[in-house]
Design an enzyme around this catalytic site. Structure first.
Site, PDB file in Angstrom:
ATOM      1  N   SER A 138     -23.858  36.678  37.311  1.00 32.11           N
ATOM      2  CA  SER A 138     -25.201  36.098  37.146  1.00 32.11           C
ATOM      3  C   SER A 138     -25.811  36.722  35.902  1.00 32.11           C
ATOM      4  O   SER A 138     -25.335  37.763  35.425  1.00 32.11           O
ATOM      5  CB  SER A 138     -26.035  36.469  38.381  1.00 32.11           C
ATOM      6  OG  SER A 138     -27.407  36.224  38.165  1.00 32.11           O
ATOM      7  N   TYR A 151     -29.165  42.374  44.884  1.00 32.25           N
ATOM      8  CA  TYR A 151     -28.489  41.306  44.126  1.00 32.25           C
ATOM      9  C   TYR A 151     -28.141  41.801  42.720  1.00 32.25           C
ATOM     10  O   TYR A 151     -27.007  41.635  42.249  1.00 32.25           O
ATOM     11  CB  TYR A 151     -29.414  40.084  44.068  1.00 32.25           C
ATOM     12  CG  TYR A 151     -28.766  38.831  43.521  1.00 32.25           C
ATOM     13  CD1 TYR A 151     -28.014  37.997  44.337  1.00 32.25           C
ATOM     14  CD2 TYR A 151     -28.931  38.474  42.186  1.00 32.25           C
ATOM     15  CE1 TYR A 151     -27.430  36.837  43.848  1.00 32.25           C
ATOM     16  CE2 TYR A 151     -28.354  37.316  41.678  1.00 32.25           C
ATOM     17  CZ  TYR A 151     -27.604  36.500  42.518  1.00 32.25           C
ATOM     18  OH  TYR A 151     -27.028  35.359  42.012  1.00 32.25           O
TER      19      TYR A 151
END
Ligand code: NAD
Length: 256
Positions: A138, A151
């Protein structure tokens, strides 16, 4: 281009994983799908592309189930040539409010699962002297955002794991790279749009615009189809010497 090869894509019953699975299937690869929820719809979509498709419902937070999935893939198609570590979850909260159980689940599903699947995929790839490991990280593997501690930590970990996997296999035909998407409008992000709309009294469209405005100069979502094409490139002959990259598709997010 990928006829006779087998791709296993984790978390491919929806979103980015399904997009990547379809792009690889369009190139002729047989597909092993994984993920929760409806598998029959995604299976039919892949089969319609003229390749063989199988599904294994392993929970990517469980080492024994990942092992069973890798064995199932090898038993079904002979070998996994392309491994896409894509399954992932999100939870948004400040560190002091972050439930420990959510932290553990995010690290297990987003990061540890990639290590566990990679270690089981490598021996056959090395024996064949060809393999592709693609980790869906990401922008949060490259930069941080508030309230996403687990995350961001997991995705930075995925980028690190990608580099080490690439280095350990650098003299072989096995490459490993990471894809770093910005916002992609999947169920994972729609939940964040819904939360923003509820918190700020916005419509769905206004909340999406606000989300993009905060991070993504292009003001456009990246699509699963675009990410699928990047995965295809990594699998192509032109990708033979692309090793350990963390390649963004983020509308300029990490250029800032
Ligand atoms: P999604 O929610 O649409 O899909 C996630 C997939 O993972 C689903 O198939 C789900 O069933 C599966 N999954 C979740 N937990 C699992 C588990 N324990 N075991 C097996 N499968 C499990 O989400 P998405 O947006 O397509 O996300 C896919 C990946 O892309 C994730 O790693 C995510 O972090 C990453 N990513 C997404 C975005 C975005 O904007 N959507 C941006 C950057 C990175």
């Amino acid at each position: 281009m990928l006829q006779g090869k087998t791709a296993l894509v984790t978390g491919s019953t929806s979103g980015i994983g399904l997009g990547i699975a379809k792009a690889l299937a369009k190139q002729g690869a047989n597909i092993v799908l994984n993920g929760f929820g409806d598998a029959e719809g995604p299976k039919a979509e892949i089969a319609a592309l003229g390749v063989k498709v199988a599904y294994h419902g392993a929970d990517m937070s469980k080492a024994s189930e990942i092992e069973a999935m890798m064995k199932f893939a090898a038993d079904t198609f002979g070998r996994v040539d392309i491994l896409v570590n894509n399954a992932g979850i999100q939870h948004v909260a400040k560190i002091e409010d972050f439930p420990i159980e959510r932290w553990d689940a995010i690290i297990a599903i987003n990061l540890t699962s990639a290590f566990l699947a990679t270690r089981l995929a490598l021996p056959a790839m090395k024996a064949a002297n060809w393999g592709r490991i693609i980790n869906v990280a990401s922008t949060h593997g490259l930069v941080g955002s508030a309230e996403k501690s687990a995350y961001v930590a997991s995705k930075h970990g995925v980028v690190g794991l990608t580099k080490v996997t690439a280095l350990e296999n650098a003299t072989t035909g096995v490459t490993c790279n990471a894809i770093c998407p910005g916002w992609v409008l999947t169920p994972l992000v729609q939940k964040q749009v819904d939360a923003k709309a509820a918190a700020m009294g916005l419509t769905n469209e206004e909340a999406k615009k606000q989300l993009l405005q905060e991070k993504e100069p292009s003001m456009q979502f990246t699509t699963p189809e675009e990410l699928g094409e990047l995965a295809v490139f990594f699998c192509s002959a032109a990708g033979n010497n692309v090793r350990g990259a963390a390649w963004n598709m983020d509308g300029g997010w990490t250029a800032q």
